[in-house]
Design a protein around this motif. Structure first.
Motif, mmCIF file in Angstrom:
data_model
loop_
_atom_site.group_PDB
_atom_site.id
_atom_site.type_symbol
_atom_site.label_atom_id
_atom_site.label_comp_id
_atom_site.label_asym_id
_atom_site.label_seq_id
_atom_site.Cartn_x
_atom_site.Cartn_y
_atom_site.Cartn_z
ATOM 1 N N TRP A 3 -6.416 -6.291 0.699
ATOM 2 C CA TRP A 3 -6.723 -6.521 2.119
ATOM 3 C C TRP A 3 -8.108 -7.143 2.235
ATOM 4 O O TRP A 3 -9.013 -6.859 1.455
ATOM 5 C CB TRP A 3 -6.712 -5.204 2.895
ATOM 6 N N ASP B 268 -11.844 1.466 6.982
ATOM 7 C CA ASP B 268 -10.898 1.309 5.868
ATOM 8 C C ASP B 268 -10.158 2.620 5.608
ATOM 9 O O ASP B 268 -8.961 2.627 5.359
ATOM 10 C CB ASP B 268 -11.642 0.850 4.608
ATOM 11 N N ARG C 122 -11.889 -2.515 -1.234
ATOM 12 C CA ARG C 122 -11.130 -3.760 -1.225
ATOM 13 C C ARG C 122 -11.755 -4.759 -2.189
ATOM 14 O O ARG C 122 -12.962 -4.758 -2.403
ATOM 15 C CB ARG C 122 -11.109 -4.360 0.186
ATOM 16 N N ILE D 54 -7.959 -5.846 7.847
ATOM 17 C CA ILE D 54 -8.184 -4.472 8.311
ATOM 18 C C ILE D 54 -8.285 -4.441 9.831
ATOM 19 O O ILE D 54 -7.628 -3.660 10.515
ATOM 20 C CB ILE D 54 -9.481 -3.896 7.676
ATOM 21 N N ALA E 41 0.833 -1.207 0.000
ATOM 22 C CA ALA E 41 0.000 0.000 0.000
ATOM 23 C C ALA E 41 0.870 1.261 0.000
ATOM 24 O O ALA E 41 0.583 2.232 -0.708
ATOM 25 C CB ALA E 41 -0.933 -0.008 1.219
ATOM 26 N N LEU F 133 -5.712 -0.535 -0.793
ATOM 27 C CA LEU F 133 -6.102 -1.650 0.076
ATOM 28 C C LEU F 133 -6.715 -2.806 -0.716
ATOM 29 O O LEU F 133 -7.363 -3.677 -0.140
ATOM 30 C CB LEU F 133 -7.115 -1.173 1.137
#
Lengths: 633, 305
Positions: free
Chosen positions: B192, B42, B139, B197, B19, B189
């Motif tokens: 993820w 997030d 995501r 998270i 990231a 993200l």
């Protein structure tokens, strides 16, 4: 205690265990009916990554459009976009996630149909491991070989052969062994250091997560067991240290840090480093992160480094261990995979992006391309979509790199079309070519400045571009007459004339047009070195090649003159009768008819011949030269 | 994360590094980047990563919050406190025409409200400030159609997304070249999951809006969803009487469109435990996703983030 029991009994212990999980990225490849989506769906299902509401939707979908009767169709879980669901096939790369107690997994799922190389190469470029599915009833197919070849080309060092649908061949050990042997015989030609075969049934669940009671003869781990255990990181950290600089961090005058992601090896404060391509040496002072300074950082981490010396470093430079620094060159032997519908044009200038440097690159015609089905090397003039070829590539300045074999991060690049900005090619550097190193530039006493001074003028290129019959040559001729009359030294390179000699071997395909312009651009550069005002009168239909010519010259030397005549007007004039021929179909690839003309976006001078006489047009050009200080009034 | 690195990076360290790498590429190649900050968990992670990516500098871009006017009050106060504490620039935008027309979820329904106050408002804000790259916290695991979204997603000058014409993303080399007027949505993200998270929030002790933690809150049950009565703009039906229940939220958005879940989880550990033991996926709390199958994909083509 079983880990998942920890969730309810001791969540802190659970979190501690799970915060230390490792990560494995893998790709699954298989032909259309090998059961790939079913396998991934089952992995998600078994690792409890499907929630109840998704499961309800899945059961409904299974009944509506599923292919498994009353049973759950796991494939529906992983087929994504609406259009694809209707067609029943996945058409792109999709990424899925699941986790076990030991690892998090990122799965790149790519489809198995013909137009496949591009998608699979995309997924494989970030994968540490490839799972190759084989239908036990079909055995090793052409497609299996293709998948293995692409994976090995992309440097995927671990391959798992999942021989699927074992339930349909009575869980036969003999069938499995034959397929395994078959594949290994083939794979011997490829560079695949770690190969392992597992008999599975994705539908019935044998050897996917747990073992199989039907195949006691197989003593290895289940697929998931294997994926959990395989070590893919050790190689990366044992590489020599490399960090391409992404961003120079200067919050104030006292701090100067170099931010980047480590692309190999380990780094510690005090390490001797070399900065490339400048070659300057220094030592690591600190490894800065927001939490605290680090004692060491390893491949894969994003950090900010400071050095003990103040040296000039910018984005795109590579900080590397001074013991074994990367090589530097501007010409390479590369393997290129073409990703665009528009074929590769040898000689055209593309943007090339490496780990964080953007440069200009031109690709030569392939030495050969490889048939992904037979691994045969075939002669080729260019590369089409999904083709893999071996090409020489030249960049406009020396860059630091490793061979892709040694380091996937510092040995890879993408090619970007200047017009569309699309990513059109992906490449892997094999080795540097010594040509650049062995041919040195001969410094001459009488240089461009001397040549220009002797003639009392500033050399320049007046690049006339426009449709056939737009009036380029007529205007250029008039401009040169005036220059001559006022005692200037000039020369005209005319498209037709050059094609009688220097470019006699070239036709009118896109590839030949690119080479045509490249040669003329190089010749005009020599003439500028000779101190001449050089008039180039070429249709030069492609922006990218005119840009290439511009980049060869110094700032201010290149003057693009757009002779703007509507196609209808040029066609009416038709001085050489060429439009008539082209319309009749007797002349192929004619600009404006069946070959495109890309008009300049910001020409230095634009002439609309519609409302201007030849004399006025020439006057406009001369005025432009005076304004730019090329000639005096 | 820890002061001494081990040879094997954990999955969270890898996700973090990826990231950060993405954010630094954008800052190096885009002219005018912005981070879309939605105040949710997030966004909290994304902002934390940005603080890390450019340390000791501050993130060299502002935050943008598209405020529909119907966010939970606690979200707004949390947002303002955090931005002040970090010393960052925050831009907020509310669709002025929507505001003038009194658009809201109760009077106009979730579809109209979301389109005008969220989708259109976001486009307005991006156009107004001429941002050419916008970080978003979406995501790939959130929804099926997102599994194929690129990390760098290009939008036309009209903010349209064309799923059939996406650039391939090779290795970690991102092609950031774009045409005049085009913009990029960047999703650092992408790889993820919801669990990642939460684990990262836990490990890094990242502050999040208290609404994620269970507490007694006034709610009414409407059409099977628990809606919190966050202010007096909520018209109550005859049979509705707000009652105090121990609830928390798994996602945050406009309060009339965000379902609460009954819960006693009032620590991060409890939240993660509850998440691991529950059997429904996180987006179920969002009223807008239920419209039709593949609805998210449709919204995205229209310009919803």
């Amino acid at each position: 205690m079983h880990q998942s029991d920890l969730i309810s009994s001791d969540i802190d212990a659970y979190l501690k265990a799970h915060e230390n999980k490792s990560l494995l990225r893998f790709i699954t490849c298989g032909s259309v009916d090998d059961g790939k989506s079913t396998l991934i769906g089952r992995l998600l299902y078994e690792s409890k990554m499907i929630f109840e509401d998704q499961l309800t939707a899945l059961e409904q979908d299974s009944k509506k459009v599923g292919t498994q009767g009353e049973n759950i169709d796991f494939a529906l879980l992983v087929d994504g976009l609406a259009a694809e669901r209707e067609q029943g096939i996945t058409i792109d790369v999709a990424y899925r996630f699941f986790a076990t107690e030991h690892r998090k997994f990122i799965v790149a799922d790519t489809p198995g149909h013909e137009q496949y190389t591009r998608n699979m190469a995309t997924g494989a470029s970030t994968a540490d491991l490839a799972v190759l599915l084989i239908d036990a009833r079909q055995g090793v197919l052409t497609q299996t070989k293709r998948h293995a070849f692409i994976a090995s080309q992309l440097g995927v060092r671990h391959i798992v052969l999942a021989v699927n649908k074992m339930d349909l061949v009575d869980y036969s050990e003999k069938v499995f062994n034959e397929i395994d042997d078959d594949f290994k015989t083939f794979a011997d030609q490829l560079d695949i250091p770690n190969l392992h075969a597992i008999p599975v049934s994705a539908l019935a669940g044998d050897n996917v997560v747990d073992g199989s009671r039907y195949m006691p003869w197989y003593e290895g781990p289940s697929l998931l067991g294997y994926l959990e255990g395989v070590d893919v990181e050790a190689e990366e950290t044992s590489l020599p240290f490399r960090m391409p600089v992404q961003w120079v961090n200067r919050p104030d005058l006292d701090f100067r840090g170099y931010a980047g992601r480590i692309a190999g090896g380990i780094v510690r404060p005090g390490d001797d480093v070399r900065v490339l391509p400048s070659g300057k040496q220094s030592k690591i002072a600190r490894i800065v992160t927001m939490d605290s300074d680090l004692d060491e950082a390893v491949s894969g981490q994003s950090v900010t480094l400071t050095l003990t010396d103040e040296i000039d470093i910018s984005r795109g430079d590579v900080i590397a261990t001074s013991e074994t620094p990367p090589e530097i060159s501007d010409q390479f032997d590369t393997t290129i995979i073409w990703l665009s519908e528009e074929p590769m044009l040898p000689g055209r200038s593309y943007r090339m992006k490496t780990s964080s440097r953007l440069v200009s690159a031109t690709v030569n015609a392939p030495k050969h391309k490889t048939d992904v089905n037979t691994l045969q090397k075939l002669p080729a003039k260019t590369l089409q979509l999904n083709e893999i070829g071996n090409c020489t590539l030249a960049v406009d300045r020396p860059i630091a790199f490793d061979s892709y074999n040694e380091n996937r991060q510092t040995g890879s690049f993408i090619l970007i079309d200047r017009m569309t900005n699309n990513t059109v090619g992906m490449g892997m550097i094999n080795f540097p070519l010594r040509r650049a190193a062995n041919i040195h530039w001969q410094n001459l006493d009488i240089n461009k400045a001397a040549n220009a001074e002797q003639k009392g003028q500033s050399p320049a290129v007046l690049w006339f571009t426009g449709l056939s019959g737009s009036g380029k040559s007529t205007i250029a001729n008039e401009v040169q007459r005036r220059l001559f009359a006022s005692g200037r030294h000039s020369f005209i390179l005319d498209g037709d004339n050059v094609r009688h000699g220097l470019n006699r071997d070239l036709g009118f395909t896109d590839a030949d047009r690119v080479e045509n312009i490249r040669r003329v651009a190089e010749v005009s550069k020599l003439m500028v070195d000779a101190g001449l005002i050089t008039l180039v009168s070429f249709i030069s239909p492609f922006r990218a090649e005119r840009e290439l010519a511009r980049n060869l010259m110094e700032e201010g030397e290149f003057i693009e003159i757009f002779v703007n005549t509507p196609l209808s007007v040029a066609e009416t004039r038709d001085p050489k009768g060429l439009y008539k021929k082209a319309r009749a179909g007797n002349l192929k690839n004619f600009t404006g008819i069946d070959s495109p003309y890309e008009a300049p976006e910001n020409p230095e001078i634009e002439i609309n011949t519609d409302d201007m006489s030849v004399e006025d047009a020439a006057e406009r050009v001369i005025k432009g030269l005076i304004e730019r200080g090329i000639i005096e009034a | 994360m820890s002061a001494t690195a081990q040879i094997h990076l954990t999955h969270l360290q890898r996700l973090e590094a990826e990231a950060i790498h993405i954010m630094r590429e954008v800052v190096s190649e885009a002219q005018n980047p912005v981070m879309l900050y939605s105040v949710g968990k997030d966004s909290a992670v994304m902002l934390h990563l940005a603080m890390k990516a450019f340390y000791p500098s501050k993130p060299p871009f502002p935050l943008l919050h598209v405020d529909t006017g119907w966010k939970f009050k606690e979200m707004i106060s949390f947002r303002d406190d955090l931005v002040a504490k970090l010393g960052l620039e925050l831009l907020t935008h509310t669709n002025p025409e929507g505001l003038a027309d009194g658009i809201g979820p109760f009077t106009h329904g979730s579809a109209v409200h979301t389109d005008i106050m969220k989708t259109q408002a976001l486009k307005q804000a991006l156009d107004k400030y001429e941002f050419d790259a916008a970080f978003g916290g979406a995501r790939r695991d959130e929804e099926k159609s997102r599994a194929k979204e690129r990390i760098f997603s290009f939008r036309s000058a009209q903010h349209q997304w064309d799923p059939k014409n996406q650039r391939p993303e090779l290795w970690s080399i991102y092609n950031v070249q774009k045409h005049e007027g085009e913009s990029i949505r960047v999703f650092p993200l992408s790889n993820w999951t919801e669990l990642d998270i939460w684990q990262y929030i836990h490990l890094e002790q990242i502050p999040i809006v208290p609404l994620y933690f269970a507490a007694e809150r006034p709610v009414v049950e409407r059409d099977g969803t628990l809606i919190m009565v966050d202010d007096d703009r909520m018209p109550l039906r005859d049979d509705e009487q707000p009652i105090l229940k121990n609830v928390r939220f798994r996602t945050l958005g406009c309060y009339p469109l965000t379902g609460a879940v009954e819960s006693t989880a009032d620590t991060l550990q409890d939240i993660i435990q509850e998440m691991l033991l529950t059997r429904t996926s996180e987006r179920q709390g969002r009223v807008i996703d239920h419209d039709q199958s593949a609805s998210m994909e449709k919204k995205k083509q229209e310009g919803y983030f």
